[in-house]
Scaffold this motif. Structure first.
Motif, PDB file in Angstrom:
ATOM      1  N   ASN A  12      29.213  40.954  44.960  1.00 43.24           N
ATOM      2  CA  ASN A  12      30.323  40.072  44.600  1.00 43.24           C
ATOM      3  C   ASN A  12      31.677  40.689  44.936  1.00 43.24           C
ATOM      4  O   ASN A  12      32.574  40.011  45.452  1.00 43.24           O
ATOM      5  N   LEU A  51      35.751  32.450  33.747  1.00 44.77           N
ATOM      6  CA  LEU A  51      34.668  31.472  33.834  1.00 44.77           C
ATOM      7  C   LEU A  51      33.775  31.526  32.616  1.00 44.77           C
ATOM      8  O   LEU A  51      33.098  30.550  32.288  1.00 44.77           O
ATOM      9  N   PHE A  98      34.574  39.381  47.642  1.00 44.86           N
ATOM     10  CA  PHE A  98      35.989  39.215  47.321  1.00 44.86           C
ATOM     11  C   PHE A  98      36.849  40.022  48.282  1.00 44.86           C
ATOM     12  O   PHE A  98      37.864  39.521  48.795  1.00 44.86           O
ATOM     13  N   SER A 101      36.440  37.356  35.457  1.00 45.77           N
ATOM     14  CA  SER A 101      35.106  37.356  34.847  1.00 45.77           C
ATOM     15  C   SER A 101      34.217  38.416  35.473  1.00 45.77           C
ATOM     16  O   SER A 101      33.453  39.094  34.777  1.00 45.77           O
ATOM     17  N   LEU A 102      34.314  38.571  36.784  1.00 47.75           N
ATOM     18  CA  LEU A 102      33.538  39.611  37.454  1.00 47.75           C
ATOM     19  C   LEU A 102      33.936  40.989  36.940  1.00 47.75           C
ATOM     20  O   LEU A 102      33.069  41.822  36.636  1.00 47.75           O
ATOM     21  N   SER A 138      41.480  31.984  42.348  1.00 47.54           N
ATOM     22  CA  SER A 138      40.224  32.675  42.041  1.00 47.54           C
ATOM     23  C   SER A 138      40.368  33.655  40.890  1.00 47.54           C
ATOM     24  O   SER A 138      39.487  34.490  40.670  1.00 47.54           O
ATOM     25  N   HIS A 149      37.426  33.638  38.440  1.00 48.54           N
ATOM     26  CA  HIS A 149      36.244  34.277  39.001  1.00 48.54           C
ATOM     27  C   HIS A 149      36.390  35.796  39.004  1.00 48.54           C
ATOM     28  O   HIS A 149      35.482  36.525  38.591  1.00 48.54           O
TER      29      HIS A 149
END
Length: 248
Positions: free
Chosen positions: A91, A60, A95, A203-204, A197, A200
């Motif tokens: 976060n 992202l 997930f 990036s996390l 995902s 996401h």
């Protein structure tokens, strides 16, 4: 900026929300004073999907993550680290909540994080034990949640300072959260792709790695493992450094 050289700084902190995300609870909760060692296994595996194009490039956020982990002007380093650990935990917990139905005692009988690596847990008797991945992760997330709810560890009220052992505590937290990331990449990346995902999650994790490196919360041996017991995401760490996503 060295996090551990900032212990003696005075702290003027803006209040953080006292509410934290919920986690599953475990019937028995072992000691977490000692961190679990790893146990090698003997299986082999092909190149994981998370190292294959285009998935390894999915993100992202474009560019180097160092720019978003730098200490903001006038911010206290302790508060900055605490707030970011809270966010990483929330976060990651969300997930895992989505993937939990795929992570069972049958599908994940050990806390695998590489073709030749299973993490073990130190129980109340100081013995290293194998746990199914969902049990291990439940212990980790419950332990971290309890720390976040402890005002003596993560203070939220005005006038309360961080304890002198806060740096060592958050290093333990970071190491355990890394192991949860490592298992999800190793065992459940196909499900992450199915949910579309990967951007996401990548990036996390890249943010998590960049922040850990910047504030000395991670050691290279924890990210890459040891000969014969290599952490799968260690290769992702190296790949992202080659791509300029993480600092070399």
């Amino acid at each position: 900026m060295s996090f551990f050289n900032s212990i003696g700084r005075s702290m003027q902190r803006a209040p953080r929300p006292p509410r934290r995300s919920t986690t599953p609870t475990s019937a028995t909760f072992p000691s977490t004073d000692s961190l679990p060692p790893s146990t090698p296994t003997t299986s082999s595996a092909p190149k994981p999907l998370y190292l294959c194009s285009p998935f390894v490039e999915a993100a992202l956020v474009k560019g180097n993550f160092k720019t978003i982990v730098m200490l903001p002007k006038y911010a206290d380093v302790m508060e900055w680290v605490a707030v970011n650990i809270f966010d990483f935990y929330q976060n990651l917990n969300q997930f895992y909540g989505v993937l939990a139905e795929c992570c069972t005692q049958q599908s994940c009988p050990t806390m695998a994080a590489g073709p030749n690596l299973n993490y073990t847990w130190i129980n109340q008797d100081r013995k290293s034990v194998q746990l199914p991945a969902p049990t291990y992760i439940d212990y980790v997330m419950t332990w971290v949640q309890n720390l976040l709810d402890d005002e003596t560890v993560f203070p939220t009220k005005s006038g309360r300072d961080f304890s002198s052992n806060f740096p060592s505590t958050v290093k333990h937290v970071y190491r355990q959260l890394l192991r949860v990331f490592a298992h999800l990449y190793h065992a459940h990346y196909p499900q992450i792709l199915h949910l579309r995902s990967e951007g996401h999650f990548n990036s996390l994790f890249a943010h998590f790695l960049a922040f850990g490196k910047e504030y000395e919360l991670l050691e290279v041996k924890d990210i890459k493992g040891q000969p014969g017991a290599v952490v799968g995401v260690g290769a992702l760490w190296e790949k992202w450094k080659e791509m300029g996503i993480l600092e070399s």
